[in-house]
Design a protein around this motif. Sequence first.
Motif, PDB file in Angstrom:
ATOM      1  N   LEU A 119       6.590  -3.295   3.731  1.00 57.03           N
ATOM      2  CA  LEU A 119       6.729  -4.749   3.844  1.00 57.03           C
ATOM      3  C   LEU A 119       5.402  -5.404   3.707  1.00 57.03           C
ATOM      4  O   LEU A 119       4.812  -5.530   4.557  1.00 57.03           O
ATOM      5  N   LEU A 120       5.327  -6.064   2.659  1.00 54.09           N
ATOM      6  CA  LEU A 120       4.051  -6.892   2.216  1.00 54.09           C
ATOM      7  C   LEU A 120       2.754  -6.079   2.325  1.00 54.09           C
ATOM      8  O   LEU A 120       1.980  -6.467   3.081  1.00 54.09           O
ATOM      9  N   VAL A 121       2.787  -4.900   1.594  1.00 58.27           N
ATOM     10  CA  VAL A 121       1.813  -3.917   1.798  1.00 58.27           C
ATOM     11  C   VAL A 121       1.200  -3.506   0.400  1.00 58.27           C
ATOM     12  O   VAL A 121      -0.314  -4.007   0.231  1.00 58.27           O
ATOM     13  N   SER A 122       1.957  -3.334  -0.759  1.00 53.78           N
ATOM     14  CA  SER A 122       1.355  -2.729  -1.753  1.00 53.78           C
ATOM     15  C   SER A 122       0.583  -4.032  -2.624  1.00 53.78           C
ATOM     16  O   SER A 122      -0.372  -3.599  -3.331  1.00 53.78           O
ATOM     17  N   ASN A 133       0.095   5.130  -7.246  1.00 55.05           N
ATOM     18  CA  ASN A 133      -0.232   6.298  -6.400  1.00 55.05           C
ATOM     19  C   ASN A 133       0.063   6.178  -4.787  1.00 55.05           C
ATOM     20  O   ASN A 133       0.709   7.090  -3.987  1.00 55.05           O
ATOM     21  N   PHE A 134       0.155   4.623  -4.489  1.00 52.23           N
ATOM     22  CA  PHE A 134       0.413   4.499  -3.153  1.00 52.23           C
ATOM     23  C   PHE A 134       2.069   4.588  -2.821  1.00 52.23           C
ATOM     24  O   PHE A 134       2.520   5.491  -2.231  1.00 52.23           O
ATOM     25  N   PHE A 135       2.714   4.085  -3.890  1.00 50.48           N
ATOM     26  CA  PHE A 135       4.290   4.455  -3.871  1.00 50.48           C
ATOM     27  C   PHE A 135       4.536   6.032  -4.065  1.00 50.48           C
ATOM     28  O   PHE A 135       5.701   6.694  -3.547  1.00 50.48           O
ATOM     29  N   SER A 136       3.946   6.897  -5.061  1.00 54.15           N
ATOM     30  CA  SER A 136       3.888   8.099  -5.023  1.00 54.15           C
ATOM     31  C   SER A 136       3.913   8.594  -3.819  1.00 54.15           C
ATOM     32  O   SER A 136       4.609   9.820  -3.396  1.00 54.15           O
ATOM     33  N   ALA A 137       2.633   8.400  -3.098  1.00 50.66           N
ATOM     34  CA  ALA A 137       2.508   9.060  -1.712  1.00 50.66           C
ATOM     35  C   ALA A 137       3.591   8.899  -0.803  1.00 50.66           C
ATOM     36  O   ALA A 137       4.005   9.733   0.180  1.00 50.66           O
ATOM     37  N   ILE A 138       4.361   7.779  -0.871  1.00 50.67           N
ATOM     38  CA  ILE A 138       5.467   7.462  -0.082  1.00 50.67           C
ATOM     39  C   ILE A 138       6.691   8.640  -0.458  1.00 50.67           C
ATOM     40  O   ILE A 138       7.266   8.889   0.278  1.00 50.67           O
ATOM     41  N   ALA A 139       6.904   8.290  -1.780  1.00 50.63           N
ATOM     42  CA  ALA A 139       7.984   9.359  -2.398  1.00 50.63           C
ATOM     43  C   ALA A 139       7.640  10.864  -1.852  1.00 50.63           C
ATOM     44  O   ALA A 139       8.686  11.509  -1.591  1.00 50.63           O
ATOM     45  N   LEU A 148      13.644   3.758  -0.109  1.00 48.37           N
ATOM     46  CA  LEU A 148      12.256   3.093   0.225  1.00 48.37           C
ATOM     47  C   LEU A 148      12.556   1.391   0.026  1.00 48.37           C
ATOM     48  O   LEU A 148      13.571   1.034  -0.851  1.00 48.37           O
ATOM     49  N   ALA A 149      12.569   0.868   1.156  1.00 53.58           N
ATOM     50  CA  ALA A 149      12.511  -0.635   1.055  1.00 53.58           C
ATOM     51  C   ALA A 149      11.029  -1.103   1.046  1.00 53.58           C
ATOM     52  O   ALA A 149      10.348  -1.063   1.909  1.00 53.58           O
ATOM     53  N   SER A 150      10.996  -2.147   0.050  1.00 50.94           N
ATOM     54  CA  SER A 150       9.541  -2.603  -0.206  1.00 50.94           C
ATOM     55  C   SER A 150       9.551  -3.929  -0.561  1.00 50.94           C
ATOM     56  O   SER A 150      10.408  -4.466  -1.300  1.00 50.94           O
ATOM     57  N   THR A 151       9.066  -4.752   0.074  1.00 51.48           N
ATOM     58  CA  THR A 151       8.443  -6.061  -0.191  1.00 51.48           C
ATOM     59  C   THR A 151       6.954  -6.430  -0.712  1.00 51.48           C
ATOM     60  O   THR A 151       6.281  -5.866  -0.179  1.00 51.48           O
ATOM     61  N   ASP A 152       7.147  -7.333  -1.523  1.00 56.23           N
ATOM     62  CA  ASP A 152       5.784  -7.667  -1.997  1.00 56.23           C
ATOM     63  C   ASP A 152       5.831  -9.463  -2.559  1.00 56.23           C
ATOM     64  O   ASP A 152       6.861  -9.699  -2.976  1.00 56.23           O
ATOM     65  N   SER A 195      -2.391  -9.051  -5.387  1.00 48.23           N
ATOM     66  CA  SER A 195      -1.812  -8.766  -6.577  1.00 48.23           C
ATOM     67  C   SER A 195      -0.522  -9.636  -6.783  1.00 48.23           C
ATOM     68  O   SER A 195       0.414  -9.443  -5.643  1.00 48.23           O
ATOM     69  N   VAL A 196      -0.050 -10.281  -7.702  1.00 48.91           N
ATOM     70  CA  VAL A 196       1.127 -11.052  -7.904  1.00 48.91           C
ATOM     71  C   VAL A 196       1.684 -10.817  -9.238  1.00 48.91           C
ATOM     72  O   VAL A 196       1.207 -11.098 -10.081  1.00 48.91           O
ATOM     73  N   MET A 197       2.710  -9.788  -9.285  1.00 52.18           N
ATOM     74  CA  MET A 197       3.143  -9.272 -10.666  1.00 52.18           C
ATOM     75  C   MET A 197       4.639  -9.580 -10.789  1.00 52.18           C
ATOM     76  O   MET A 197       5.111  -9.870  -9.723  1.00 52.18           O
TER      77      MET A 197
END
Length: 235
Positions: A119-122, A133-139, A148-152, A195-197
Motif C-alpha cells: 500500500l503506497l510503496v511501489s 522486479n518489486f512486484f515479481s518478488a511479491i509474486a 495482491l492488493a496494491s495501491t499507488d 513515480s506517478v504513472m
Amino acid sequence: MQKETVKENFDNMASSYDAQWEQLSAINDSLHLLLGGLFTELKDDANILCVGAGTGAEIIYLAQRFPGWRFTAVEPSTGMIKVCKERLSALGLEDRCSFHSDYLETLPISDPFDAATSLLVSQFILEQDERINFFSAIADRLKPGGILASTDLSADLNASSYQSLLQIWLMMMKHGGVSPQALEGMKNAYGTSVSVMSANELSKLIQAAGFDEPTRFYQVGLINGWYCRKGFKKI
Ligand SMILES: C[S@@+](CC[C@H](N)C(=O)[O-])C[C@H]1O[C@@H](n2cnc3c(N)ncnc32)[C@H](O)[C@@H]1O
C-alpha cells in the motif's frame, strides 16, 4: 528515489507519521474496508505478506477483523517498523506478526503466502524494470492464485484533468492539516522523486511481473488501488 533516500526519509518522519495523517484517516479507513472485503475469501488461518508495512495501519485493521490470520511485515525503515511493533504490541497483536526490517529480497524463504499487500510503496521505485522486479518478488512469495492488493499514486500526468485533480488533492490535504511546506514538497515530488504513472501503464507493469490483469477496486483522489492474482503460468 534511491533506496537509501527512501529509507532515510521514512526514518525521519516515523515518529510523526501517524499524527500527520490522523485528520485524513477516512482515506485509510475506506481503503481498509475495501481491502477486508477483498480478502474475505481467504481461509481462517491465512498468512499475509505486508510489503512496506509502515507503522502497521493495514496489519492492525486486518488482524482485528480476522483473528486467525498471521502477518509478515516487511519494512526497510527501522523507524517505521519500530512504531509498527509498538502499535501492534499495545493492541496485543504482536504475537501474530513477524517483522523483517529490510527489503523483501532478504526475507528468509518460507511457505508461500495466501495474499500480499503493498500500500503506497511501489511509487517510490522510479525505474520501470526495478518496479517490475518489486512486484515479481511479491509474486514469487505467493501461492498460485494468491491475491495482491496494491495501491499507488496514479494519474496520466499529460491529461488535462491532472492539474485539476492535483489541485483538489492538495486542497484536501491542506484541510487535513498538512503544512504548506509539505504540500509544496509533494507537488514537486510527483512525477520526479515519486513515480506517478497512468492506470494503464501500471496495470501492464503488474502483469509483466506475473499477475493476472489487475482490477481497480479503489480510488480516492490520486490514490488508486488494484487487486490481482498471481498467474498460474509464470514462476
Ligand atoms: C507511504 S508509506 C505506507 C505505509 C503503509 N503501507 C500504509 O499504508 O500506511 C510507504 C512505506 O513503504 C516503505 N518502502 C518504500 N520503498 C519500499 C520498498 N522498495 N520495499 C518495501 N518497503 C518500501 C517505506 O519505508 C514506508 O514505510
